[in-house]
Design a protein around this motif. Structure first.
Motif, short mmCIF file in Angstrom:
data_model
loop_
_atom_site.label_atom_id
_atom_site.label_comp_id
_atom_site.label_asym_id
_atom_site.label_seq_id
_atom_site.Cartn_x
_atom_site.Cartn_y
_atom_site.Cartn_z
N LYS A 535 35.89 35.24 39.10
CA LYS A 535 34.84 35.30 39.62
C LYS A 535 33.98 36.55 39.94
O LYS A 535 32.82 36.85 40.10
N ASP A 536 35.00 37.31 40.43
CA ASP A 536 34.51 38.85 40.68
C ASP A 536 35.38 39.85 40.25
O ASP A 536 36.39 39.61 39.36
N GLY A 537 34.93 41.09 39.98
CA GLY A 537 36.01 41.95 39.51
C GLY A 537 35.63 42.41 37.93
O GLY A 537 34.64 41.73 37.30
N GLU A 538 36.58 42.93 37.26
CA GLU A 538 36.64 42.99 35.79
C GLU A 538 37.89 42.61 35.25
O GLU A 538 39.14 42.78 35.62
N PRO A 539 38.02 41.82 33.98
CA PRO A 539 39.19 41.61 33.41
C PRO A 539 40.03 42.91 32.78
O PRO A 539 39.31 43.64 32.20
#
Length: 632
Positions: A535-539
């Motif tokens: 949902k948030d951040g980066e893969p």
């Protein structure tokens, strides 16, 4: 099926061969009938502490153990130090039954717990599987008490365990996939306690108390709801409710706010020594609140019987000067963190130029090679630490010298060659290398500003980095601001302590070295992505990071120690080679001050929060005073 052995460092025998010895402080209560005799207070099969470690010998009852704490909240460390757990770590990092009599484990999926028949809470009420049922059914899976569902430590890929209460002393937890986190979590310094004193807490629960009575109790406690009231009353790890029964060796009798907190012996504690003396030996633990800045001085004046918290290595000389005069001894224990300080290049920082540079392994290796760790060790730690990467310590069975030393030798020539290979060949008139966009290679290292130790180390690192054409600048801020800047990507590099658990075994989680946690400063946005399920951040988009996640899944799915050890090796090797964090030195000694007459405290130990529980791993219930102290 494999059964966790019950006869290890802390043996579990029966009392049939001897008669229990009553603590003198309880003799009057037993004589008056207020307490049953010790034989009737103990479980049928108590935990018999074998006293087979070199520093241990049977002791005597009595005495007060005085300690200093900087805040009222810190007094909850009595729970950490007490260290009675369902399963517990021994000093050689083995997990053995403690509160439990035994554990049956199948493929790391099915765990059958066998309680000690006759075990009782500190108020004398039976400790049975009803206490596990109450926690699971009436707390953990009750949306009104736990709105977010059971604690994440109880879930495997979102799956709740099947919980079976087989009889009053047998409970089983099972998942469809392995859960290698389960037993190590229960042996932690502050685990999720998966049981609760049902007989006490039912009075605050609408399932067991009529509406009018419960409403009155909520109003009397000035709470808004039964959930809030229950929450205030039910936390076994906080030790802020003297009415809440416990299974720990000492019981709180002081409610906050206060400046002096007293904890008295639990008359129903489940451990004894081989001679039948019920533990703990010491009658009371007393924690006095004082300003953290003066705790070293108060300790040096002899006001604490056992102190390590709030003491730093640079207090050592001062403390030794007062030792003989004030009747204490000072020992230096090992610490269990991967590096006293480590640099964290933020691989997910916002600045595209710095992000690309931080992600270039040649750059990270160059910065590591350009640190004179031996100089740091000699100047700041008098040569008592070990130059090292941020990795496991030699005390870990998984340790290899290569993890400690790879890319960690001082080699300015190779560091310069690597930076040239990165493409940072242009320099300004001062010899500072230039970034691809023309900016100088001025590395701002952000710190929480909590110690001058970090500043001193960074000044030494700055001197050596000048030799590779880099300038280092220090920026300090308050801890909350410091963390928020890292999480948001504003920080390009930070400094903080290294791995929290650097003495891991194969059964302990390698999550600290894998991008699954936002709080890891080298990849906060990757960790956030994992924690929020995308949902948030980066893969993670670097091959090495993806390989770490693959190895972590292999560890999680392994059904035996061999498989978990193999996954650990992959993770450790990748981290050492990729230099995701840049360690400095490890093994900085921790001063430990103890009253001269205090016994069963090892002269050489490991001071670590988790695993270890600070003093907890050495079982403070077995500490004793050779002569009367403090009115004991």
């Amino acid at each position: 099926m494999w059964r966790r052995p019950a006869l290890l460092a802390f043996a579990f025998l029966t009392l049939s061969a001897f008669t229990g010895i009553e603590p003198p402080i309880l003799e009057n209560a037993v004589g008056s009938g207020a307490l049953p005799p010790v034989e009737k207070r103990l479980p049928e099969h108590p935990s018999v502490v074998a006293m087979d470690w070199p520093w241990q010998k049977p002791g005597r009852h009595g005495g007060d153990l005085n300690m200093l704490m900087a805040r009222v909240k810190d007094t909850r460390l009595i729970y950490v130090y007490s260290y009675a757990r369902l399963v517990a770590l021994t000093p050689d990092l083995k997990i053995v039954p403690d509160i439990l009599e035994s554990v049956d484990e199948t493929d790391s999926r099915v765990f059958t717990f066998h309680l000690r028949r006759g075990h009782r809470w500190s108020d004398g009420q039976p400790f049975t599987t009803e206490d596990f049922r109450y926690w699971w059914e009436d707390m953990a899976t009750n949306p009104k008490r736990y709105p977010g569902g059971p604690p994440p430590e109880m879930l495997v890929a979102g799956e709740k365990p099947k919980v079976e209460f087989l009889d009053e002393v047998t409970v089983r937890y099972s998942w469809s996939r392995p859960n290698p986190f389960f037993l190590p979590m229960l042996a932690g310094a502050k685990p999720v306690e998966i049981y609760a004193p049902a007989h006490y807490l039912k009075q605050f629960h609408p399932r067991y108390t009529d509406e009018a009575t419960l409403k009155q109790r909520v109003e009397e406690a000035r709470q808004k709801s039964w959930q809030q009231l229950h929450n205030r009353k039910d936390n076994l790890t906080e030790f802020d409710n003297p009415d809440l029964p416990t299974l720990q060796p000492w019981v709180p009798v002081t409610a906050p706010p206060a400046e002096r907190f007293v904890f008295v012996r639990n008359p129903y504690f489940h451990r004894v020594d081989a001679g039948g003396r019920q533990l703990p030996y010491i009658d009371r633990v007393i924690m006095t609140v004082a300003d953290a800045k003066i705790i070293p001085a108060k300790t040096g004046a002899g006001e604490s019987d056992l102190q390590a918290r709030y003491l730093r290595f640079d207090n050592y000389t001062f403390l030794t000067q007062g030792a003989k005069r004030n009747d204490y001894r000072v020992k230096l224990w090992r610490t269990g963190i991967g590096a006293q300080m480590a640099l964290f290049p933020n691989l997910t920082c916002n600045d595209p130029v710095w992000r690309a540079l931080n992600r270039d392994v040649r750059y990270r290796r160059a910065l590591s090679l350009a640190i004179d760790r031996e100089e740091l060790n000699q100047v700041i730690y008098y040569g008592l630490a070990t130059p090292s990467n941020n990795t496991l310590l030699e005390a870990s069975p998984l340790w290899k010298a290569d993890y400690r030393d790879r890319w960690a030798n001082f080699d300015v020539r190779e560091a310069n060659r690597l930076l040239d290979a990165v493409g940072l060949t242009k320099r300004d008139v001062n010899g500072v290398r230039l970034l691809p966009d023309g900016r100088p290679l001025e590395i701002v290292v952000e710190a929480a500003g909590e110690s001058t130790e970090e500043t001193d180390a960074l000044e030494l690192i700055a001197d050596s980095w000048r030799r590779i054409g880099a300038r280092l600048y220090i920026r300090t801020s308050q801890l909350d601001v410091f963390r928020n800047r890292i999480f948001s990507g504003e920080t390009c590099m930070s400094i903080a302590r290294g791995l929290d658990d650097a003495i891991a075994t194969a059964d302990m989680s390698p999550a600290e070295m894998v991008p699954v946690d936002q709080a890891k400063y080298e990849w906060p946005k990757w960790g956030q992505y994992h924690q929020t399920m995308g949902k948030d951040g980066e893969p993670p988009d670097m091959p090495a990071a993806k390989e770490l996640l693959d190895a972590y899944r292999a560890w999680r799915d392994a059904t035996d120690e061999q498989g978990r050890a193999a996954a650990w090796e992959r993770i450790l090797t990748i981290n050492a080679d990729q230099v995701f964090t840049i360690g400095t030195v490890a093994g900085v000694p921790q001063p430990v001050v103890a009253r001269q007459s205090l016994r069963n405290l090892p002269a050489e130990g490991l001071f670590n929060y988790d695993p270890g529980a600070h003093f907890g791993m050495y079982r403070p219930d077995t500490f004793w005073f050779e002569a009367k102290e403090n009115g004991g």
